[in-house]
Design a protein around this motif. Sequence first.
Motif, short mmCIF file in Angstrom:
data_model
loop_
_atom_site.label_atom_id
_atom_site.label_comp_id
_atom_site.label_asym_id
_atom_site.label_seq_id
_atom_site.Cartn_x
_atom_site.Cartn_y
_atom_site.Cartn_z
N ALA A 84 0.88 -1.20 -0.02
CA ALA A 84 -0.03 0.00 -0.02
C ALA A 84 0.77 1.22 -0.02
N GLU A 85 2.03 1.36 0.59
CA GLU A 85 2.95 2.25 0.76
C GLU A 85 3.54 2.50 -0.70
N VAL A 86 3.89 1.51 -1.34
CA VAL A 86 4.57 1.87 -2.60
C VAL A 86 3.55 2.29 -3.84
N VAL A 87 2.48 1.57 -3.62
CA VAL A 87 1.18 1.89 -4.36
C VAL A 87 0.83 3.38 -4.48
N SER A 88 0.66 3.58 -3.09
CA SER A 88 0.10 5.02 -2.76
C SER A 88 1.27 6.12 -3.36
N ALA A 89 2.56 5.78 -3.30
CA ALA A 89 3.56 6.75 -3.92
C ALA A 89 3.18 6.61 -5.59
N VAL A 101 1.82 -14.10 4.90
CA VAL A 101 3.14 -14.03 4.26
C VAL A 101 2.76 -12.81 3.18
N SER A 102 4.04 -12.13 2.62
CA SER A 102 3.89 -11.04 1.78
C SER A 102 3.62 -11.89 0.30
N ARG A 103 3.28 -10.83 -0.46
CA ARG A 103 3.22 -11.25 -1.99
C ARG A 103 4.33 -11.57 -2.64
N ARG A 104 5.30 -10.94 -2.07
CA ARG A 104 6.80 -11.27 -2.97
C ARG A 104 7.47 -12.64 -2.07
N THR A 105 7.04 -12.97 -0.85
CA THR A 105 7.56 -14.11 -0.30
C THR A 105 6.85 -15.39 -1.06
N LEU A 106 5.73 -15.23 -1.30
CA LEU A 106 4.86 -15.91 -2.07
C LEU A 106 5.33 -16.22 -3.56
N GLN A 107 5.67 -15.23 -4.04
CA GLN A 107 6.07 -15.15 -5.33
C GLN A 107 7.41 -15.87 -5.39
N ASN A 108 8.40 -15.63 -4.55
CA ASN A 108 9.58 -16.19 -4.51
C ASN A 108 9.54 -17.67 -4.15
N CYS A 109 8.65 -18.19 -3.28
CA CYS A 109 8.48 -19.57 -3.04
C CYS A 109 8.12 -20.51 -4.39
N THR A 152 1.52 -7.83 -11.21
CA THR A 152 2.41 -7.26 -12.21
C THR A 152 3.07 -6.17 -11.53
N ILE A 153 2.26 -5.16 -10.87
CA ILE A 153 2.91 -3.94 -10.19
C ILE A 153 4.05 -4.35 -8.92
N VAL A 154 3.55 -5.45 -8.37
CA VAL A 154 4.41 -5.78 -6.88
C VAL A 154 5.58 -6.47 -7.27
N THR A 155 5.91 -6.67 -8.93
CA THR A 155 7.30 -7.29 -9.13
C THR A 155 8.35 -6.52 -8.82
N ARG A 156 8.24 -5.06 -8.49
CA ARG A 156 9.20 -4.19 -8.28
C ARG A 156 9.02 -3.90 -6.79
N ILE A 157 8.48 -4.53 -6.04
CA ILE A 157 8.18 -4.36 -4.55
C ILE A 157 8.94 -5.22 -3.60
N ASP A 158 9.47 -5.13 -2.66
CA ASP A 158 10.11 -6.22 -1.68
C ASP A 158 10.84 -7.14 -2.32
N ARG A 159 11.88 -6.60 -3.14
CA ARG A 159 12.85 -7.54 -3.99
C ARG A 159 13.62 -8.20 -2.79
N ASP A 160 13.78 -7.54 -1.61
CA ASP A 160 14.73 -8.23 -0.76
C ASP A 160 14.03 -9.01 0.58
N ALA A 161 12.94 -9.62 -0.11
CA ALA A 161 12.03 -10.34 1.07
C ALA A 161 12.91 -11.45 1.36
N PRO A 162 12.91 -12.00 2.70
CA PRO A 162 13.64 -13.33 3.05
C PRO A 162 13.18 -14.27 2.43
N ARG A 163 14.35 -15.06 2.20
CA ARG A 163 14.22 -16.23 1.40
C ARG A 163 13.84 -17.28 2.51
N LEU A 164 13.00 -18.37 2.13
CA LEU A 164 12.40 -19.46 2.85
C LEU A 164 13.35 -20.70 2.65
N SER A 165 13.29 -21.45 3.76
CA SER A 165 14.11 -22.96 3.37
C SER A 165 13.42 -23.60 2.60
#
Length: 333
Positions: free
Chosen positions: A148-153, A256-264, A209-222
């Motif tokens: 929401a913070e990123v999209v608001s900007a 979980v965040s969208r980025r964490t889900l995407q990375n998984c 599509t928009i949030v592919t640019r968000i949270d690129r440093d989301a934590p990696r899961l085992s």
Amino acid sequence: MIDLTRQPLSFPPPDEGSPQHVRSVSTSDIEEQAAQLRGWQQHYSQLSSGAFRGEFRELELHGLQLFFETTSSNLFQTGAIQKDTIAIGLPLAYKGEGHFCGEAMSETSLHFFSGKDGFEYLSPESLIMSGIVIQTRDLLEQLTQREAEVVSALIEKPQLVKVDAHSIAALRQFITSISQMAEHAPQALENEQLLHSLGQSIFNSFIDTIVTRIDRDAPRLSNAQRLKLIKDVRDIVVSAPDAPPGIQDICNALNVSRRTLQNCFQVSMNCTPLDFIKIVRLNGVRSMLRHSTTVSEAAAHWGFWHFGNFARDYRALFGKLPSEEHSLLQKKR
């Protein structure tokens, strides 16, 4: 630039049997065309020579408006969208060059029409613009705090927003299929449950599509954490087969965040969460074909609203059309 010689969309005139959620018109006047985008305060000036041809289709989907606009001529557009509303445009096809708020159009850019200031758009010829319109509050309520913070900007001013090339290509394919469904299977738009599911799918596709640019440093899961997350997603999908969950629904349910889900899913399955959800549902249909009377019964049970796309996706996954699979499975009973 995008230069398609074959137009992917068709806009037949509406008739008395058209679903109430669909509005479709053809125009030959730029002022009439500009007036189709209700609440936008649009003004068009034609720049290229020749007779103008325009088309417009609008789908109302539970708080979300999906639109498709075709304009034949090179235009200078000015306008402003109404307060507390967000509009995100996705060009599907065009010829030549275009500029939006001083920036050159590209295949990897979404158009953000929203913001306090009006926009200027030098639109190219043979433009097919699709997009969504949604209330700002409704959009932000479906995002995580970080999203929401990123999209608001991003929505503070009209601008082009560059996104991942693969993601925007997949979004174009999906949105084009929606238009084709509205043309060839309009009866699907009379089902309220399917309308809700379709609206959520459209919203999720744009936001993902928009949030592919968000949270690129989301934590990696085992590995174990990823497999557990994949199982949990499958359980959610199977628990309500006729109502496929949205990505934000899953994120909220599993914390979980969208980025964490995407990375998984990218790391473990080499696909997106939406791809996986579709695969689970297709497998559910295949299992149900052993006992169902018809293919459409099984498809509807698993929430597939566009039979043509469903048949294509089924064959891509299993190597057979669902009708062929149904016949073979029935013979084995």
